[in-house]
Design an enzyme around this catalytic site. Structure first.
Site, PDB file in Angstrom:
ATOM      1  N   HIS A  49       0.888  -1.159   0.000  1.00  0.00           N
ATOM      2  CA  HIS A  49       0.000   0.000   0.000  1.00  0.00           C
ATOM      3  C   HIS A  49       0.927   1.210   0.000  1.00  0.00           C
ATOM      4  CE1 HIS A  49      -2.932  -2.912   1.894  1.00  0.00           C
ATOM      5  NE2 HIS A  49      -3.518  -2.517   0.782  1.00  0.00           N
ATOM      6  N   ASP A  52       2.356   1.767   3.279  1.00  0.00           N
ATOM      7  CA  ASP A  52       3.295   0.743   3.780  1.00  0.00           C
ATOM      8  C   ASP A  52       4.718   1.224   3.466  1.00  0.00           C
ATOM      9  OD1 ASP A  52       1.314  -1.166   4.554  1.00  0.00           O
ATOM     10  OD2 ASP A  52       1.204  -1.927   2.499  1.00  0.00           O
ATOM     11  N   ASP A 250      -9.424 -14.668   4.037  1.00  0.00           N
ATOM     12  CA  ASP A 250      -8.005 -14.677   3.649  1.00  0.00           C
ATOM     13  C   ASP A 250      -7.264 -15.888   4.210  1.00  0.00           C
ATOM     14  OD1 ASP A 250      -8.394 -12.274   2.293  1.00  0.00           O
ATOM     15  OD2 ASP A 250      -7.682 -11.029   3.948  1.00  0.00           O
TER      16      ASP A 250
HETATM   17  C1  XUL Z   1      -9.101  -6.310   0.861  1.00  0.00           C
HETATM   18  C2  XUL Z   1      -7.924  -6.699   0.126  1.00  0.00           C
HETATM   19  C3  XUL Z   1      -6.810  -5.696   0.105  1.00  0.00           C
HETATM   20  C4  XUL Z   1      -6.213  -5.512  -1.227  1.00  0.00           C
HETATM   21  C5  XUL Z   1      -5.088  -4.521  -1.320  1.00  0.00           C
HETATM   22  O1  XUL Z   1     -10.046  -7.287   0.961  1.00  0.00           O
HETATM   23  O2  XUL Z   1      -7.853  -7.788  -0.393  1.00  0.00           O
HETATM   24  O3  XUL Z   1      -5.807  -6.104   0.985  1.00  0.00           O
HETATM   25  O4  XUL Z   1      -5.713  -6.744  -1.660  1.00  0.00           O
HETATM   26  O5  XUL Z   1      -5.487  -3.237  -1.059  1.00  0.00           O
END
Ligand code: XUL
Ligand code: MN
Length: 344
Positions: A49, A52, A250
């Site tokens: 990001h 980051d 995730d």
């Molecule tokens: C959110 C997500 C984020 C993006 C990057 O669900 O997956 O981490 O991958 O901004």
């Protein structure tokens, strides 16, 4: 000739374990230490990001931002790592409460545009050519809050602004149907591919397909990848796993549905993913229960599972598959795949 894969993840994938119902359970690992871990874990590139790379960037001048990003680039070079992509974090600040590019407040939309330009400065300074747009708050909690036609126009306008600001970058939209919003405006691969053709340079706008996001949309990740590949728009992937329709989990790649993961690896390998510099990106989180000293296993395990599935993909007897397709004996094909996954 089968290709070799290179892997990436983002520093947010090594995290403290906070969730909406409880605080952190692990200590923060400093960014520099995280960088040391990449090669140890078998990874070659870092996903960023913007903040980051340059924390607190909203309080810095453009020159200060570029200088700090250049320091990060040196740190990457020191570790032998590349920057895979940069994504503008447009969902945490006060200016993005009601969305960024689609906010109803013109001052907030202007903030989003300016922040995106600074993000592009960082991308350039990191010697990186790819931007990921996860359009986190570009949606609504109630339909009446925004005009969905105007919202799409505004997203296109913002993308055009980025394409013009840096003619060397490509943009991968990362679709997600919900969370944090009730409904997001670009929920699927199809929407992302379609919106690319509304921009001034469709050849530079593609997708980042995240496994969990496609499942949340009720779709199959490997079919979504096939769709993007058919349009030559699969710029990167966020492999992980997801156990049904709930919050974005995730989970470790392949840990819920090994066959679904096998099919993702199969389509990527079949169409030479990675041979034009694409990385196998992960977006995985350790379980909150994981202790500090073993809180990177979700990353190394995801990579190992990908490579094990790759062996299975490449050892599948494709002539048997073709014969069963010709016979239209999909029950036997089903059994062939299951047996193959069971090592029989
Ligand atoms: C959110 C997500 C984020 C993006 C990057 O669900 O997956 O981490 O991958 O901004
Ligand atoms: Mn992601």
């Amino acid at each position: 000739m089968p290709g070799k894969y290179r892997f990436s993840f983002g520093p947010w994938n090594i995290h403290e374990g906070a969730d909406p119902f409880g605080p952190t359970v692990r200590n923060t690992i400093q960014f520099g230490r995280k960088l040391n871990l990449y090669k140890e874990l078998g990874f070659d590139a870092v996903q960023f990001h913007d903040d980051d790379a340059v924390p607190n960037m909203d309080n810095l001048t453009p020159e200060q931002i570029i200088k700090q990003a250049e320091e990060v680039r040196s740190a990457l070079e020191g570790e032998g790592l590349a920057a895979e992509f940069v994504a503008p974090r447009l969902w945490e600040g006060a200016n993005t409460i009601d969305g960024a590019y689609t906010s109803n407040d013109p001052a907030c939309r202007e903030y989003a545009k300016q922040r995106s330009r600074r993000m592009l400065d960082i991308t350039l300074a990191l010697n990186c050519k790819l931007v990921v747009l996860w359009l986190a708050r570009e949606g609504t909690y109630i339909r009446e809050a925004k005009d969905s036609k105007v919202a799409v126009d505004r997203i296109v306008e913002a993308i055009n602004d980025m394409l013009a600001y840096d003619p060397s970058i490509k943009i991968a939209i990362e679709p997600k149907p919900n969370e944090p919003m009730d409904q997001a405006y670009i929920p699927t691969t199809g929407h992302a591919v379609a919106i690319s053709y509304l921009t001034n340079d469709p050849k530079r706008v593609g997708v980042n397909i995240e496994t969990a996001h496609t499942i949340l949309a009720g779709l199959d990740p490997s079919d979504e990848m096939g769709f993007a590949l058919a349009y030559d728009k699969l710029y990167t992937v966020h492999l992980n796993d997801q156990n049904g329709l709930k919050f974005d989990e995730d989970k470790t790649f392949g840990s819920v549905d090994l066959r679904r993961a096998f099919n993702q690896v199969r389509i990527l390998d079949k169409y030479d993913y990675g041979t034009r510099g694409e990385f196998v990106g992960l977006d995985v989180k350790a379980m909150r229960t994981q202790k500090q000293e073993v809180a990177t296993k979700h990353l190394s395990n995801s990579r190992t599972i990908f490579l094990s599935l790759l062996d299975l993909v490449r050892s599948l007897d494709e002539s048997k598959v073709e014969a069963l397709i010709a016979e239209r004996d999909y029950e036997e094909l089903d059994m062939l795949i299951i047996n193959h996954l069971m090592g029989k």
